[in-house]
Design an enzyme around this catalytic site. Structure first.
Site, PDB file in Angstrom:
ATOM      1  N   LYS A  52       0.837  -1.199   0.000  1.00 12.95           N
ATOM      2  CA  LYS A  52       0.000   0.000   0.000  1.00 12.95           C
ATOM      3  C   LYS A  52       0.873   1.249   0.000  1.00 12.95           C
ATOM      4  O   LYS A  52       0.625   2.206  -0.734  1.00 12.95           O
ATOM      5  CB  LYS A  52      -0.920  -0.001   1.246  1.00 12.95           C
ATOM      6  CG  LYS A  52      -2.084  -0.974   1.109  1.00 12.95           C
ATOM      7  CD  LYS A  52      -2.823  -1.204   2.425  1.00 12.95           C
ATOM      8  CE  LYS A  52      -3.902  -2.269   2.220  1.00 12.95           C
ATOM      9  NZ  LYS A  52      -4.550  -2.720   3.444  1.00 12.95           N
ATOM     10  N   GLN A  96      -5.073  -1.513   9.549  1.00  8.16           N
ATOM     11  CA  GLN A  96      -4.939  -2.824   8.912  1.00  8.16           C
ATOM     12  C   GLN A  96      -5.552  -3.914   9.792  1.00  8.16           C
ATOM     13  O   GLN A  96      -5.237  -4.024  10.975  1.00  8.16           O
ATOM     14  CB  GLN A  96      -3.439  -3.113   8.657  1.00  8.16           C
ATOM     15  CG  GLN A  96      -3.157  -4.423   7.964  1.00  8.16           C
ATOM     16  CD  GLN A  96      -3.695  -4.460   6.523  1.00  8.16           C
ATOM     17  OE1 GLN A  96      -3.540  -3.500   5.768  1.00  8.16           O
ATOM     18  NE2 GLN A  96      -4.327  -5.560   6.155  1.00  8.16           N
ATOM     19  N   ASP A 119     -11.447   2.666   3.879  1.00  7.50           N
ATOM     20  CA  ASP A 119     -11.856   1.266   3.720  1.00  7.50           C
ATOM     21  C   ASP A 119     -13.369   1.145   3.503  1.00  7.50           C
ATOM     22  O   ASP A 119     -13.857   0.093   3.106  1.00  7.50           O
ATOM     23  CB  ASP A 119     -11.488   0.467   4.987  1.00  7.50           C
ATOM     24  CG  ASP A 119     -10.254  -0.394   4.775  1.00  7.50           C
ATOM     25  OD1 ASP A 119      -9.935  -0.676   3.609  1.00  7.50           O
ATOM     26  OD2 ASP A 119      -9.633  -0.779   5.783  1.00  7.50           O
TER      27      ASP A 119
END
Ligand code: NAP
Length: 281
Positions: A52, A96, A119
């Site tokens: 990422k 995460q 997200d």
């Protein structure tokens, strides 16, 4: 059969995003910023976060990774999220997953300012998506959606079957297809006759986690089949779709690896840029 090249599509999307970041920089004299919080030392999480960060840098985003040991207190993480929520240089925040057991995942998700929730897991964004309003959309289903639209720009009236109803994949995928005026059937582990459901579909999205579940004789000729699954087997990584069998019937199919996977990170970058743009209005 069209082999849907997710690597190529992701590279194209990243190139577009890079241009967009350069334009935003010249217009606003600043660039969107993505901050990732990584807790613990799980190998897959470390790899995802590294990828990422690399992709974010590649398109010119400001990117930061904040690392905590497994033992970090929930309170410390929540306080850091609050700090990032009020930091104007941070456009997107991602924690995460998975988290250590002593940290409440839902509390963490809900602590993130919905306008920075790249997200798309915050209940506000989940609600906005299902109401058809503007929202951050979970990256994997967004990637699937963009791949489907490349093959078939007009989805109106198509029959779609989504296999799997997770919050991460199946449910948001269903919302995206509904928004495109598909007739959507969402299936799961209690579905009576999955093969019969799939045989009705013009579009199948499989997000299950069972190796090669969707077989060749489950797929109508000319269906578009999107395989979200990533399953480690003795024969290497395979998807939720039996690639060799389904490729004989389908109009278009994503491979695993090289299909949906590469689009996920590219969509995270897109979400970060979209959050930045909304914050400038
Ligand atoms: P999940 O949370 O475990 O959900 C799996 C879903 O599949 C559940 O809704 C479950 O039904 C359903 N299911 C289980 N057995 C089934 C069966 N026999 N028939 C029909 N449905 C069945 O999984 P997930 O997080 O959505 O992930 C799915 C797959 O995608 C995994 O292989 C994962 O590694 C992969 N993945 C890939 C990416 C990517 O970037 N490509 C990203 C995320 C995940 P119930 O609700 O009834 O239990």
């Amino acid at each position: 059969m069209i082999l849907i090249d997710g690597k190529k599509a992701a590279a194209e999307l990243r190139a577009e995003l890079k241009e967009e970041v350069a334009e935003l920089k010249s217009k606003h004299n600043k660039v969107p910023g993505l901050t990732v919080i990584l807790i613990g030392d799980l190998a897959p999480s470390q790899i995802y976060v590294r990828n990422k960060e690399k992709s974010a840098n590649e398109v010119g985003l400001k990117s930061e990774v904040i690392k905590y040991p497994d033992s970090v207190e929930e309170k410390t993480v929540l306080e850091k999220i609050q700090e990032l929520n009020s930091d104007k240089t941070v456009s997107g925040i991602l924690v995460q997953l998975p988290l250590p057991k002593h940290i409440d995942k839902q509390k963490v998700i809900e602590a993130i300012d919905p306008s920075k929730d790249v997200d798309g897991f915050h209940p506000m964004n989940v609600g906005n998506l299902s109401s058809g309003y503007e929202s951050s959309i979970p990256c994997t289903p967004l990637g699937c959606y963009l791949l489907i639209k490349k093959i078939e720009p007009n989805l109106s009236g198509k029959k779609a079957v989504v296999v799997g109803r997770s919050n991460l994949n199946g449910k948001p995928m269903t919302q995206l297809l509904l928004k495109e005026n598909c007739t959507v059937t969402i299936t799961h582990s209690k579905t009576k006759d999955l093969k019969a459901e799939c045989l009705e579909a013009d579009i199948i999205v499989a997000a299950v986690g069972i190796p090669e579940l969707v077989r060749g004789d489950w797929v109508k000729k000319d269906a578009i089949v999107i395989d979200v699954g990533i399953n480690k087997t003795d024969n290497g990584i395979v998807g939720d779709v039996h690639f060799d069998e389904v490729s004989k019937n389908a109009k278009a199919l994503t491979p695993v690896p090289g299909g949906v996977g590469p689009m996920t990170i590219a969509c995270l970058l897109k979400n970060t840029i979209d959050c930045f743009k909304r914050s400038q209005i």
